[in-house]
Design an enzyme around this catalytic site. Structure first.
Site, PDB file in Angstrom:
ATOM      1  N   GLU A 143      -1.709  -5.396   8.538  1.00  0.00           N
ATOM      2  CA  GLU A 143      -0.938  -4.852   9.657  1.00  0.00           C
ATOM      3  C   GLU A 143      -1.647  -5.105  10.978  1.00  0.00           C
ATOM      4  O   GLU A 143      -2.880  -5.068  11.043  1.00  0.00           O
ATOM      5  CB  GLU A 143      -0.750  -3.328   9.473  1.00  0.00           C
ATOM      6  CG  GLU A 143       0.052  -2.965   8.237  1.00  0.00           C
ATOM      7  CD  GLU A 143       0.259  -1.460   8.079  1.00  0.00           C
ATOM      8  OE1 GLU A 143      -0.129  -0.675   8.984  1.00  0.00           O
ATOM      9  OE2 GLU A 143       0.812  -1.065   7.036  1.00  0.00           O
ATOM     10  N   GLU A 169       8.979  -4.147  10.638  1.00  0.00           N
ATOM     11  CA  GLU A 169       9.465  -2.877  10.087  1.00  0.00           C
ATOM     12  C   GLU A 169      10.069  -1.996  11.180  1.00  0.00           C
ATOM     13  O   GLU A 169       9.430  -1.733  12.206  1.00  0.00           O
ATOM     14  CB  GLU A 169       8.300  -2.149   9.383  1.00  0.00           C
ATOM     15  CG  GLU A 169       8.732  -0.851   8.733  1.00  0.00           C
ATOM     16  CD  GLU A 169       7.721  -0.294   7.729  1.00  0.00           C
ATOM     17  OE1 GLU A 169       6.720  -0.981   7.407  1.00  0.00           O
ATOM     18  OE2 GLU A 169       7.950   0.841   7.262  1.00  0.00           O
ATOM     19  N   LYS A 215      -1.372  -9.353   2.756  1.00  0.00           N
ATOM     20  CA  LYS A 215      -0.668  -8.918   3.969  1.00  0.00           C
ATOM     21  C   LYS A 215      -1.551  -7.918   4.694  1.00  0.00           C
ATOM     22  O   LYS A 215      -2.258  -7.132   4.055  1.00  0.00           O
ATOM     23  CB  LYS A 215       0.684  -8.286   3.609  1.00  0.00           C
ATOM     24  CG  LYS A 215       1.427  -7.668   4.801  1.00  0.00           C
ATOM     25  CD  LYS A 215       2.881  -7.379   4.496  1.00  0.00           C
ATOM     26  CE  LYS A 215       3.146  -6.023   3.891  1.00  0.00           C
ATOM     27  NZ  LYS A 215       2.666  -4.858   4.668  1.00  0.00           N
ATOM     28  N   ASP A 228       0.835  -1.208   0.000  1.00  0.00           N
ATOM     29  CA  ASP A 228       0.000   0.000   0.000  1.00  0.00           C
ATOM     30  C   ASP A 228       0.868   1.255   0.000  1.00  0.00           C
ATOM     31  O   ASP A 228       0.351   2.374  -0.061  1.00  0.00           O
ATOM     32  CB  ASP A 228      -1.000  -0.008   1.171  1.00  0.00           C
ATOM     33  CG  ASP A 228      -0.339  -0.078   2.521  1.00  0.00           C
ATOM     34  OD1 ASP A 228       0.898  -0.198   2.594  1.00  0.00           O
ATOM     35  OD2 ASP A 228      -1.068   0.002   3.539  1.00  0.00           O
ATOM     36  N   SER A 229       2.214   1.056   0.009  1.00  0.00           N
ATOM     37  CA  SER A 229       3.125   2.177  -0.236  1.00  0.00           C
ATOM     38  C   SER A 229       2.900   2.742  -1.636  1.00  0.00           C
ATOM     39  O   SER A 229       3.410   3.818  -1.955  1.00  0.00           O
ATOM     40  CB  SER A 229       4.578   1.727  -0.066  1.00  0.00           C
ATOM     41  OG  SER A 229       4.822   0.539  -0.798  1.00  0.00           O
ATOM     42  N   ASP A 259      -1.096  -6.046  -0.221  1.00  0.00           N
ATOM     43  CA  ASP A 259      -1.531  -5.423   1.035  1.00  0.00           C
ATOM     44  C   ASP A 259      -3.039  -5.197   1.054  1.00  0.00           C
ATOM     45  O   ASP A 259      -3.608  -4.669   0.086  1.00  0.00           O
ATOM     46  CB  ASP A 259      -0.874  -4.040   1.191  1.00  0.00           C
ATOM     47  CG  ASP A 259       0.372  -4.086   2.055  1.00  0.00           C
ATOM     48  OD1 ASP A 259       0.484  -4.992   2.916  1.00  0.00           O
ATOM     49  OD2 ASP A 259       1.232  -3.208   1.870  1.00  0.00           O
TER      50      ASP A 259
HETATM   51  O1  KIV Z   1       3.527  -1.146   1.692  1.00  0.00           O
HETATM   52  C1  KIV Z   1       4.727  -1.490   1.736  1.00  0.00           C
HETATM   53  O2  KIV Z   1       5.552  -1.145   0.890  1.00  0.00           O
HETATM   54  C2  KIV Z   1       5.135  -2.331   2.854  1.00  0.00           C
HETATM   55  C3  KIV Z   1       6.600  -2.591   2.994  1.00  0.00           C
HETATM   56  C4  KIV Z   1       7.246  -1.427   3.644  1.00  0.00           C
HETATM   57  C5  KIV Z   1       6.868  -3.839   3.720  1.00  0.00           C
HETATM   58  O3  KIV Z   1       4.336  -2.752   3.634  1.00  0.00           O
END
Ligand code: KIV
Length: 271
Positions: free
Chosen positions: A122, A189, A120, A51-52, A90
């Site tokens: 959080e 992280e 994934k 989600d970055s 994510d």
């Molecule tokens: O969204 C992302 O890029 C991440 C990484 C920093 C692991 O979750």
């Protein structure tokens, strides 16, 4: 050392075997077809449609604004490029925190509409019910602890997490809960290297670090940081393998100049 280099398709079982054999896991983020193709051809083990994307693709300050539809669009593009690597996507902010049914529905949408291999999310104890439900539906889940960017407004800063003993103990506790809930792997992280190593030693599943030191089972970086496309982001954990910001700037300036000088296109570059 790569004893799994010849493998045709990386699965969650391959990652477990890598940990069991002491082979480190390589992971990068990807958001589009062209970059994912290069990474997959180069032999990356895991691509994360992170989600970055909210930051590096859409220009938002945080990861919060990106939507489930937008994540699915990025995931579809990445999946089309990948023959070998495992592709994890994510769950974006707001698509799973409500309740475990919502978390399951969002995961199913990602799997069905993008063809990804897992998701994934959080969090620790608070997401365990959701993890059990998603894993129960046959979807592999990767956890994410330490600095969790979707909670940035709760923490207030992007500084190193779990430096104090109490927070470190909570993180270890949550990591064990995530493993018990059925996660096949966890991203840690921005935490102290010693703690990263302790978690990796205490858990059977692979631990992937980003700023979690050298003792974990694998490493992940955001592709724009690894390639030096982002300029004003230099945390200690980041190793840049290229300086693409400067290289692309130089190339773009040359292109502009060639057009202005009436040098491009030349005789051979036209019909
Ligand atoms: O969204 C992302 O890029 C991440 C990484 C920093 C692991 O979750």
């Amino acid at each position: 050392m790569s004893i799994h280099g010849d493998i045709k398709r990386v699965t969650t079982h391959t990652l477990q075997s890598m940990k069991d054999h002491g082979e480190k896991i390589s992971m990068l983020t990807a958001y589009d077809f062209s970059m994912a193709k290069i990474f997959d051809d180069a032999g990356i083990d895991v691509l994360l449609v992170g989600d970055s994307a909210s930051n590096v693709m859409a220009g938002h300050e945080t990861t919060l604004p990106i939507t489930l539809d937008q994540m699915i669009y990025h995931a579809q593009s990445v999946i089309r490029a990948c023959d070998r690597c495992l592709v994890i996507v994510d769950l974006p902010f707001g698509s799973y925190q409500g309740n475990s049914k919502e978390a399951l529905n969002s995961s199913i949408r990602i799997m069905k509409e993008s063809g990804a291999h897992g998701i994934k999310l959080e969090g620790g104890e608070e997401v365990c019910e959701s993890i059990k439900r998603i894993v129960g539906a046959g979807v592999p889940v990767m956890g994410h602890l330490g600095l969790t960017p979707q909670s940035i407004y709760k923490f207030g800063t992007y500084s190193v997490r779990a430096k104090q003993e109490e927070e470190a103990e909570i993180l270890m506790h949550n990591a064990k809960l995530l493993e018990d809930a059925g996660c096949f792997s966890i991203v840690l992280e921005k935490i102290p290297a010693a703690l990263g190593g302790e978690v990796a030693a205490a858990l059977k599943i692979p631990i992937i670090g980003i700023g979690a030191g050298m003792h974990v089972d694998g490493q992940v970086l955001v592709m724009h940081d690894m390639l030096g496309i982002t300029k004003n982001f230099s945390p200690r954990f980041l190793r840049r393998y290229l300086n693409l910001y400067d290289e692309i700037t130089t190339a773009t300036k040359s292109y502009i100049k060639d057009i202005k000088d009436k040098d491009f296109p030349n005789e051979k570059e036209q019909y």
